[in-house]
Design an enzyme around this catalytic site. Structure first.
Site, PDB file in Angstrom:
ATOM      1  N   ASP A   1     -13.845  -4.281   1.782  1.00  0.00           N
ATOM      2  CA  ASP A   1     -14.865  -5.316   2.011  1.00  0.00           C
ATOM      3  C   ASP A   1     -15.990  -4.744   2.863  1.00  0.00           C
ATOM      4  O   ASP A   1     -15.787  -3.769   3.579  1.00  0.00           O
ATOM      5  CB  ASP A   1     -14.232  -6.521   2.730  1.00  0.00           C
TER       6      ASP A   1
ATOM      7  N   GLU B   1       0.833  -1.205   0.000  1.00  0.00           N
ATOM      8  CA  GLU B   1       0.000   0.000   0.000  1.00  0.00           C
ATOM      9  C   GLU B   1       0.870   1.259   0.000  1.00  0.00           C
ATOM     10  O   GLU B   1       0.484   2.294  -0.524  1.00  0.00           O
ATOM     11  CB  GLU B   1      -0.911   0.014   1.232  1.00  0.00           C
TER      12      GLU B   1
HETATM   13  N1  ADE Z   1      -8.742  -4.065   6.454  1.00  0.00           N
HETATM   14  C1  ADE Z   1      -9.470  -4.202   5.350  1.00  0.00           C
HETATM   15  N2  ADE Z   1     -10.671  -4.776   5.625  1.00  0.00           N
HETATM   16  C2  ADE Z   1     -10.680  -5.005   6.959  1.00  0.00           C
HETATM   17  C3  ADE Z   1     -11.612  -5.562   7.853  1.00  0.00           C
HETATM   18  N3  ADE Z   1     -12.783  -6.007   7.440  1.00  0.00           N
HETATM   19  N4  ADE Z   1     -11.285  -5.632   9.154  1.00  0.00           N
HETATM   20  C4  ADE Z   1     -10.102  -5.184   9.584  1.00  0.00           C
HETATM   21  N5  ADE Z   1      -9.174  -4.643   8.804  1.00  0.00           N
HETATM   22  C5  ADE Z   1      -9.461  -4.545   7.489  1.00  0.00           C
END
Ligand code: ADE
Length: 273
Positions: A231, A38
């Protein structure tokens, strides 16, 4: 009694808790980005140089420095795991806190203390908060969602809620969302985590923000989180599948956002609040 003095105190407390970015002159920004992949495009975009010996020996952290608009920029990543022998990125709160602490201390020792901690990375978003994959969030506050200590006083400590820099004007200007980010040491979640996330009104779920903001607060340096959604926490797909599927596009989205945020932070010519 509610005296004029109480009123004044409340007024100043409100002023302090909602520091306006637009009123700050920033000469050094520390950018903790946990995952190497990243950070890399941003480091390359700014032409930052790797700094040998920035961190003490035995630590896995990496530092890159350079200038942008006469503002010093230090990007730190948490490096790769050698302790467990996995070679994976050192994700989670322990390494994020330690790496950020060492970087802030080093910037003080160098006589050019960082004036803003701009923590960038990916996060989970929430359907119930109107979040979607690829959305960019500027954080308004942080808390933990996996520190359950049901003893009076420790319960509040565990949640570790912090109000952070007020990004409202910047978010409006750049077209980004704002919201609270809560932190835990797991990519997935259990029912209790969700109760805490709901109580904190979380729009983002990550694995570092609250610990980095804690360290920043300790140094009296404002914290700003720039988080891109990979997500949907309350969606139908398993987090890990969605995370891996969208990591690449989210990283791109972050690469688009980060220079704009840095630009805003370092060059506020003509902006008003
Ligand atoms: N980084 C990206 N998605 C995440 C999630 N659902 N929980 C914790 N860190 C994350």
């Amino acid at each position: 009694p509610f005296t004029a003095c109480t009123f004044l105190l409340l007024f100043f407390a409100a002023l302090v808790s909602s520091t306006k970015l637009e009123s700050m002159t920033i000469q050094h920004v520390l950018v903790p980005i946990v995952m190497e992949a990243e950070a890399k495009p941003f480091v390359e975009h700014l032409g930052l140089e790797s700094v040998e010996g920035f961190f003490p020996p035995h630590t896995p952290f990496l530092a890159y420095q350079g200038e942008h608009h006469s503002c010093k920029v230090t990007v730190v990543t948490m490096g790769k795991d050698t302790v467990y022998g996995t070679g994976m990125d050192n994700v989670g709160t322990t390494s994020a806190a330690l790496g950020t602490f060492l970087a802030l201390s080093r910037s003080e020792a160098d006589g050019n203390p960082a004036q803003l901690v701009m923590n960038a990375g990916t996060c989970g978003g929430f359907q119930r908060q109107g979040g979607g994959i690829g959305d960019v969030y500027l954080t308004t506050g942080v808390a933990h969602h996996d520190r359950r200590i049901p003893i009076p006083g420790f319960d509040v400590y565990g949640i570790g809620k912090l109000e952070t820099l007020n990004p409202t004007t910047m978010a409006k200007t750049l077209g980004y969302k704002t919201g609270i980010c809560t932190t835990g040491n797991s990519l997935d979640w259990v029912e209790k985590d969700d109760e805490f996330m709901k109580d904190s009104n979380a729009s983002c779920k990550d694995m570092e923000a609250a610990s980095i903001a804690w360290i920043a607060k300790m140094h009296d340096v404002p914290y700003l989180g720039v988080k891109v959604v990979t997500d949907i926490v309350d969606g139908p797909h398993p987090t890990q599948d969605e995370f891996l599927e969208n990591l690449h596009s989210a990283a791109k989205s972050l690469q688009d956002a980060l220079p704009k945020v840095l630009e805003y932070v370092t060059d506020k010519t003509g902006q008003s609040d």
